[in-house]
Structure formats: C-alpha cells, structure tokens
Design a protein around this motif. Structure first.
Motif, PDB file in Angstrom:
ATOM      1  N   SER A 117      -8.597   6.737   9.960  1.00  0.00           N
ATOM      2  CA  SER A 117      -8.426   6.942  11.403  1.00  0.00           C
ATOM      3  C   SER A 117      -7.640   5.783  11.984  1.00  0.00           C
ATOM      4  N   ASP A 118      -6.369   6.036  12.308  1.00  0.00           N
ATOM      5  CA  ASP A 118      -5.502   5.054  12.949  1.00  0.00           C
ATOM      6  C   ASP A 118      -5.463   3.740  12.160  1.00  0.00           C
ATOM      7  N   VAL A 119      -5.262   3.852  10.834  1.00  0.00           N
ATOM      8  CA  VAL A 119      -5.246   2.674   9.960  1.00  0.00           C
ATOM      9  C   VAL A 119      -3.892   1.973  10.053  1.00  0.00           C
ATOM     10  N   THR A 120      -3.936   0.709  10.429  1.00  0.00           N
ATOM     11  CA  THR A 120      -2.746  -0.138  10.506  1.00  0.00           C
ATOM     12  C   THR A 120      -2.995  -1.358   9.629  1.00  0.00           C
TER      13      THR A 120
ATOM     14  N   ARG B  58     -10.179   2.611  11.140  1.00  0.00           N
ATOM     15  CA  ARG B  58     -11.351   2.923  10.315  1.00  0.00           C
ATOM     16  C   ARG B  58     -10.927   3.646   9.043  1.00  0.00           C
ATOM     17  N   LEU B  59     -11.568   3.265   7.942  1.00  0.00           N
ATOM     18  CA  LEU B  59     -11.355   3.954   6.675  1.00  0.00           C
ATOM     19  C   LEU B  59     -12.732   4.231   6.089  1.00  0.00           C
ATOM     20  N   THR B  60     -13.114   5.492   6.085  1.00  0.00           N
ATOM     21  CA  THR B  60     -14.484   5.838   5.699  1.00  0.00           C
ATOM     22  C   THR B  60     -14.518   6.651   4.405  1.00  0.00           C
ATOM     23  N   ILE B  61     -15.558   6.410   3.632  1.00  0.00           N
ATOM     24  CA  ILE B  61     -15.865   7.190   2.436  1.00  0.00           C
ATOM     25  C   ILE B  61     -17.207   7.855   2.705  1.00  0.00           C
ATOM     26  N   ASP B  62     -17.179   9.174   2.872  1.00  0.00           N
ATOM     27  CA  ASP B  62     -18.396   9.894   3.268  1.00  0.00           C
ATOM     28  C   ASP B  62     -19.072   9.223   4.465  1.00  0.00           C
TER      29      ASP B  62
END
Length: 258
Positions: free
Chosen positions: A8-11, A65-69
């Motif tokens: 999500s909007d990873v920069t 945000r970078l999410t795994i499950d």
C-alpha cells in the motif's frame, strides 16, 4: 500455507534517492506474479523490499505498508530474521555455497535454524530436491560439491535450498537470465509446480517467460532518468499482454520502448 501479500503506497529510498514511488498491489496466495519493465525502474528494489533484503544497503528505508496476511512486516516489533525465513529468495545467478556438498547446500538453512537430527535433515534434503526436480539427477552424488553441477542444476539446487526451510513466499530475481533455453524451461515448469505450496513473485526481462508462467503481471517504468520507478499497470497476465489499459504498457511489450 502460502501467504497473501499487499503493498500500500510503498515508496523506497536509498539515502536521499527515491527508487520507487507509491507502489500498491495485492498478490494472492499460490499464484505467480511477474514484474516486468525496463532496467532501473525499481522491480528488484520492490522485490527485495518484500523480504527486507534491501535494508542491507546503507540508508535504505521505505514508507507505506507492506503486509503478509495483514501483518505489516515493517512494524517495529517484527523480527527481520523471521521475515526472511518466511519469504525465500532465489537470485539472478545460481549461488550454491561453493565449499559445501549438494546435501549440505540443501540443509544449510535448516542447520542454521537449529535442526540437528539426521533423519529430519535427510528427509528434508530428499523432499526438497524432489520438489526442485533434481533428486533423480543427484541422488547418487549428494556428497559432491554443489558448485560442480551445471548452471541449470545449480539454480534448481538453490531453489531446493530455499524451499527446504518451508517458506510461504518465494521471490525470484531474474532466475533464468544466466541459463540456457532448456534449463529456463525446466525452471519455468518448476515454478508452476511449486504454486501448489508457495506464493511466487518473479522479476523478469523475458516477456515470453512472464506470459508463459504468471497469473498476474505488473509493469514498472520511469518517466525520465533519475525519476523513481512507478507501477504503471497491474492486471491479469492475459489482459496485460493482449489488451493492456495503458499505452506505455503496450509500447513496452511490443518493443516500441525500453
């Protein structure tokens, strides 16, 4: 159990340099996602952000945000080592440990995780080599150096080493770029086979490879030299290659730029 990945909007930055900007995409479990685009557009940076490997470079950081499950892997209380155990990585060039045997290459990660029982290591070695379609070729020479295998066999050995620790996501950074066509097809067949257990994301410059093996494709690009990479389009692979929504995607796929 294979995992769902959501960016999500990873920069991502290296010091003051912004490498990628505002990447948002969702990768479903047990699928293959291909990341394509010209050199320098941030594909590998994004891939390495998924298991926090980019952090080995000084000044690296990300926003978004970078999410795994649904677990943000960049939360302050998240163990980086645990993230990298969950998310395996296969690199561009085969990199078996040169001083180790075929067997020891496969079980190296398990030993690092504290597994000592020989029966467990033996079973993991065989099952991982079978999963990598390499067992029949090496079962009678497990004590020989892994570096003595052919390039295609070495890459399958590296895949066996990656999956031996039972990750849930496997990242592949141009895994076939150093291989001949026959070895490339063997790795591609293996990728498809492994989706019954893993979520797979590959970076590739090979358009035919992306079209052959992936379920979804993300096209990355840059506007001008020095600008950050951006995700231009992300969709089902068949649509990306037959009817892309963006002209820039079509231009890249058909060879008009990049």
């Amino acid at each position: 159990m294979a995992k769902r990945i959501e960016a999500s909007d990873v920069t991502s930055y290296y010091g003051s340099f912004k490498a990628i900007d505002g990447i948002s995409m969702t990768v479903e479990p047990k699928t293959i996602t291909a990341l394509i685009g010209p050199s320098g557009c941030g594909k590998s940076t994004f891939l390495r952000s998924i298991n926090r490997m980019h952090e080995v470079l000084p000044g690296a950081r990300i926003e978004g945000r970078l999410t795994i499950d649904d677990q943000n892997i960049y939360d302050p209380d998240v163990d980086v080592t645990a993230v990298r155990r969950l998310i395996g990585m296969v690199f561009q060039r085969p990199n078996p440990f040169p001083t180790m045997s075929i067997y020891e290459n496969v079980v190296a990660g398990l030993r690092l995780n504290g597994v000592k029982k020989k029966s467990i290591l033996d079973d993991a070695a065989e099952q991982s080599l079978r999963s990598a379609n390499l067992w029949e070729e090496v079962k009678d020479r497990l004590g020989r150096p892994g570096a003595g295998l052919s390039g295609g066999q070495q890459q399958r050995l590296c895949i066996a080493r990656t999956i031996a620790v039972e990750p849930e996501v496997v990242l592949m950074d141009e895994p076939c770029s150093a291989l001949d066509p026959i070895s490339t097809l063997a790795i591609e067949d293996l990728m498809v086979k492994l989706t019954d257990r893993f979520t797979i994301i590959i970076v590739t410059h090979n358009m035919q490879q992306a079209a052959r093996v992936s379920d979804r494709t993300g096209f990355f690009s840059i506007d001008r030299t020095g600008e950050p990479g951006r995700l231009i389009e992300y969709d089902d692979t068949q649509k990306i290659f037959s009817n892309p929504a963006q002209q820039r995607t079509e231009d890249y796929i058909t060879g008009r730029f990049g």
